[in-house]
Write a protein that holds these residues in place. Structure first.
Motif, short mmCIF file in Angstrom:
data_model
loop_
_atom_site.label_atom_id
_atom_site.label_comp_id
_atom_site.label_asym_id
_atom_site.label_seq_id
_atom_site.Cartn_x
_atom_site.Cartn_y
_atom_site.Cartn_z
N HIS A 727 34.74 -29.16 4.00
CA HIS A 727 33.31 -28.84 4.13
C HIS A 727 32.48 -30.08 4.42
O HIS A 727 31.43 -30.01 5.04
CB HIS A 727 32.81 -28.14 2.88
N GLU A 728 32.92 -31.25 3.95
CA GLU A 728 32.18 -32.48 4.19
C GLU A 728 32.57 -33.13 5.52
O GLU A 728 32.02 -34.17 5.89
CB GLU A 728 32.41 -33.47 3.04
N LYS A 729 33.54 -32.50 6.20
CA LYS A 729 33.99 -33.01 7.50
C LYS A 729 34.37 -34.49 7.43
O LYS A 729 33.92 -35.32 8.26
CB LYS A 729 32.91 -32.77 8.57
N GLN A 730 35.14 -34.83 6.41
CA GLN A 730 35.58 -36.22 6.25
C GLN A 730 36.52 -36.62 7.38
O GLN A 730 37.30 -35.81 7.88
CB GLN A 730 36.26 -36.41 4.89
N GLN A 731 36.44 -37.88 7.77
CA GLN A 731 37.23 -38.39 8.89
C GLN A 731 38.20 -39.46 8.43
O GLN A 731 38.08 -40.04 7.34
CB GLN A 731 36.29 -38.94 9.96
#
Length: 794
Positions: A727-731
């Protein structure tokens, strides 16, 4: 006398002896009295005393402390015929019986000193029957002990009012001296009180005691016991005494010793009284000034390098400070050692031939299989010499050297040096151990620096002096039973069983570096505010600023200092340089101010050689700048310097040629820096100017250089699981280091082309979950892969 008569006499004597032996077995002597445990300083004075199990002050008087004056006064007053009777004086008994029967003179029981000892060992109601038992016990005591031992028992048991028993207890508690240091007047005072311990109470009835003392002094003088002049001086001596607290120096070490040797009445430590007192005072006053900074404790250890004898031991700033846990022993507490192990690491690396003092070490952000250390100030220097890395306590070069040496080689040496926490956990320790990732105590660290001061030879620290008792008598005082909660303490003597941990040569080189004054951990205003001691020292600060260390040494002494909180709470002010080192300097100025002004000299196993100033390596073909450096012959590596390499450059300088594509003419030869890929990447990222190689001939179709100069992927870390929040779209970050001639790299994910980037560019991706193959190829065709796993959380 005929044979039959002789036989009957011998039989009768034998029967009597058997009877006496039987009675002796049936009625054994009462047990030895329980003494107050006392811990002595090296000079024999009492450092610390404890109540005995019955809550009495009964300190054991040694035979050497019974002075001729004390012996004469006691025998003249209590038992003139002590030397000649067998426990009971028959003449005195007849005289006493006559006085008691006919009421002439003072009523008396005619007790000898031996009879008084029997009564003191087994107190009973004063009856005629008990008097007979007392006489029998006295005879039994005479058969078991010498006269000197009986007199010693008497002087250890006589009452002085309240819970004070024995002449030594009274001497210390009222005159603050042991019996062998008392004046004639003081000795006579203690000789007369036991007969009237309730009426003649020192500190309460001083006038009555003075009157009685002078009466006996005149009596002794009239009897010719002491010279008339001595008696006259003693009569003039005032008596203004009061009860003092029992000696209480070195409480932490005293507690350790008493716990380890619970059956010994007298324990001889190697502490020097003046040094101990000064160290306690300095530590207490220093910590008092730090309390407003949220720092409440400190611990100190002072060691004589030659004997390994601990001469001062301060476990906390104030043993009685319960709010700050003053009864904790900071000398034994296992804490993070910060950077204090770095000197030992570099010494081991020198002994392996891996490094020399002026050798250059990379100081750039580096990924060591997932471990990314940082310097204390978060700043990197590109490249530094080993001596600067140590003097400035840089973390990244230290981790690099440990990685080269190998963690097991390092921890095995610490285990040999007695590091208990390392011994228990050495299979779990990694590269972080050099930056405080392994636990250590002040005792262990100080011992390690004593090893440096002694040319690399390790031996245990010693806390006790050799016993003055013969081996048979030592057993009577109690065996060497170690408490489960205390570290075994060595008996003090010059150590003989040395263990060589590092060479004398590397110990000297480390000492030479640590003695430099141009360094960041020199306290602010130190040079202008105080006389700097001639010492080598190293500081350390643990993660979170919870522990501050400073350990220093010269030829004579090693002093270790820890400052912090026993609660483990950190403080922004806690650092080895600013908090621990000022106390270290104060201690050296106080306890070692008269040390001989000599210093360590280079051992014969060291030699000099010229090295390239740019790399610290043996000069190669292109090393015009050279300096002198120490090295260990036949041990230090002889690697030739290649800090510059010759490159074929086009006439206009726009690109370079390899040997395969160089034209027959129209190019020139030039020298370019031969930097490690991580160093060139750091300079590129920081914008630090350096002479960078032009790009390679674009028309060259060959793959050059081999995999040894392929890109090194610094992120992500190989064989690591990454947990990302969907959900936090971590990369995921992709970075690499490359050879300095590389201009462009190409990233692949699961063998699919992702994008091209500059060599120092940071690339981010949002990867799919599951196994992931990350590949990086440079513009020379060299390739590197890493495998990771990505897990997504909802």
């Amino acid at each position: 006398m005929n044979r039959r008569t002789i036989s009957r006499v011998l039989a009768a004597v034998g029967l009597v002896l058997l009877l006496l032996l039987g009675l002796n077995l049936a009625f054994p002597l009462p047990p030895a009295p329980h003494y107050s445990p006392i811990v002595l300083a090296a000079d024999g004075t009492v450092l610390h005393a404890y109540l005995n199990p019955t809550q009495k002050w009964r300190m054991k008087t040694e035979l050497r402390e019974i002075t001729p004056v004390l012996r004469k006064a006691i025998l003249e007053k209590e038992d003139r015929w002590f030397r000649w009777h067998l426990g009971v004086n028959p003449v005195a008994l007849v005289h006493a019986a006559g006085r008691n029967l006919f009421g002439t003179g003072r009523t008396t029981g005619a007790s000898t000193i031996t009879m008084q000892v029997a009564r003191l060992l087994e107190p009973k109601e004063r009856t005629f029957g008990n008097k007979l038992l007392e006489m029998l016990r006295a005879t039994q005591l005479e058969l078991h002990y010498s006269k000197e031992e009986i007199l010693q028992l008497y002087l250890n048991l006589v009452p002085y009012g309240g819970n004070v028993e024995g002449v030594k207890s009274a001497a210390l508690l009222y005159f603050q001296q042991t019996p062998d240091y008392l004046s004639l007047a003081q000795t006579v005072t203690l000789a007369i009180i036991p007969n009237r311990p309730r009426g003649l109470v020192l500190g309460k009835n001083n006038a009555a005691v003075l009157h009685e003392r002078n009466r006996w002094l005149r009596r002794f003088g009239a009897a010719g016991l002491f010279p008339p002049q001595d008696v006259e001086y003693a009569l003039l001596e005032p008596l203004d005494v009061q009860r003092h607290a029992a000696p209480a120096l070195a409480p932490h070490l005293s507690r350790r010793l008493v716990r380890q040797f619970p059956r010994q009445a007298i324990i001889r430590s190697g502490l020097e009284r003046n040094k101990q007192s000064k160290a306690e005072e300095l530590t207490r006053n220093y910590v008092r000034r730090l309390q407003e900074l949220g720092i409440t404790q400190a611990a100190v250890l002072v060691v004589n390098n030659r004997t390994r004898q601990v001469e001062a031991y301060v476990g906390s700033a104030d043993f009685r400070d319960f709010a700050s846990r003053g009864q904790n022993d900071g000398v034994l507490a296992v804490r993070s050692p910060g950077s204090t192990l770095k000197p030992f690491l570099y010494a081991l690396a020198m002994d392996r031939g891996l490094v020399t003092p002026k050798q250059m070490l990379p100081d750039v952000p580096t990924n060591f299989q997932g471990y990314r250390p940082e310097n204390f100030d978060k700043h990197c220097n590109g490249e530094v010499t080993l001596e600067r890395a140590l003097a400035y306590s840089l973390n990244i070069p230290a981790v690099r050297v440990l990685n080269q040496l190998g963690v097991p080689a390092f921890t095995d040496k610490l285990r040999q040096a007695g590091f208990e926490n390392v011994t228990r956990n050495r299979t779990r320790l990694g590269l972080s151990s050099i930056l405080g990732g392994c636990g250590a105590s002040l005792e262990e660290l100080t011992s390690l620096y004593v090893t440096l001061a002694n040319g690399g030879q390790y031996a245990q620290l010693q806390y006790r002096l050799p016993s003055l008792l013969p081996a048979s008598a030592q057993g009577k005082e109690g065996p060497d039973n170690s408490s489960k909660n205390s570290t075994p303490l060595a008996v003090g003597r010059e150590p003989t069983n040395m263990v060589p941990l590092i060479s004398e040569a590397s110990a000297f080189l480390i000492t030479d570096i640590l003695a430099q004054l141009t360094r960041p951990d020199l306290p602010i205003n130190a040079a202008s505010s105080m006389r700097l001691p001639k010492i080598a020292w190293k500081t350390g600060t643990s993660y979170g600023r919870r522990d501050a260390w400073s350990i220093g040494y010269n030829k004579q002494y090693t002093i270790g200092v820890w400052v912090g909180n026993f609660s483990g709470q950190g403080s922004p002010a806690l650092s080895g340089a600013e908090v621990a080192t000022p106390l270290l300097f104060d201690l050296f100025n106080a306890v070692a101010y008269n040390s001989p002004n000599n210093w360590f000299v280079p051992p014969a196993t060291l030699d000099f050689r010229l090295v390239c100033a740019e790399s610290g390596l043996v000069p190669g073909e292109n090393c015009p700048n050279q300096v002198i450096d120490y090295f260990l012959p036949n041990i230090s590596h002889g690697q030739r310097c290649q800090h510059q390499r010759e490159v074929l450059v086009s006439a206009d300088g726009s690109f370079t040629y390899c040997r395969a594509c160089a034209p027959a003419a129209g190019y020139r030869r030039e020298l370019y820096p031969n930097l490690l890929p991580e160093v060139s990447a750091y300079k590129e990222a920081q914008g630090i100017p350096y002479r960078r190689l032009p790009p390679h001939n674009p028309q060259c179709q060959l793959v050059r250089g081999g995999q040894e100069r392929a890109p090194s992927i610094t992120s992500p870390t190989a064989n690591t699981e990454y947990v990302l929040n969907r959900h936090e779209k971590q990369q995921l970050l992709l970075t690499c280091t490359t050879d300095n001639e590389v201009r462009q790299v190409f990233w692949y994910v699961n063998d699919k082309f992702l994008r091209a980037a500059t060599a120092t560019e940071r690339v981010f991706i949002q990867p799919p979950p599951g196994p992931l193959k990350i590949s990086c190829a440079d513009d020379h065709g060299r390739n590197t892969d890493v495998l990771v796993t990505v897990t997504e959380l909802d």
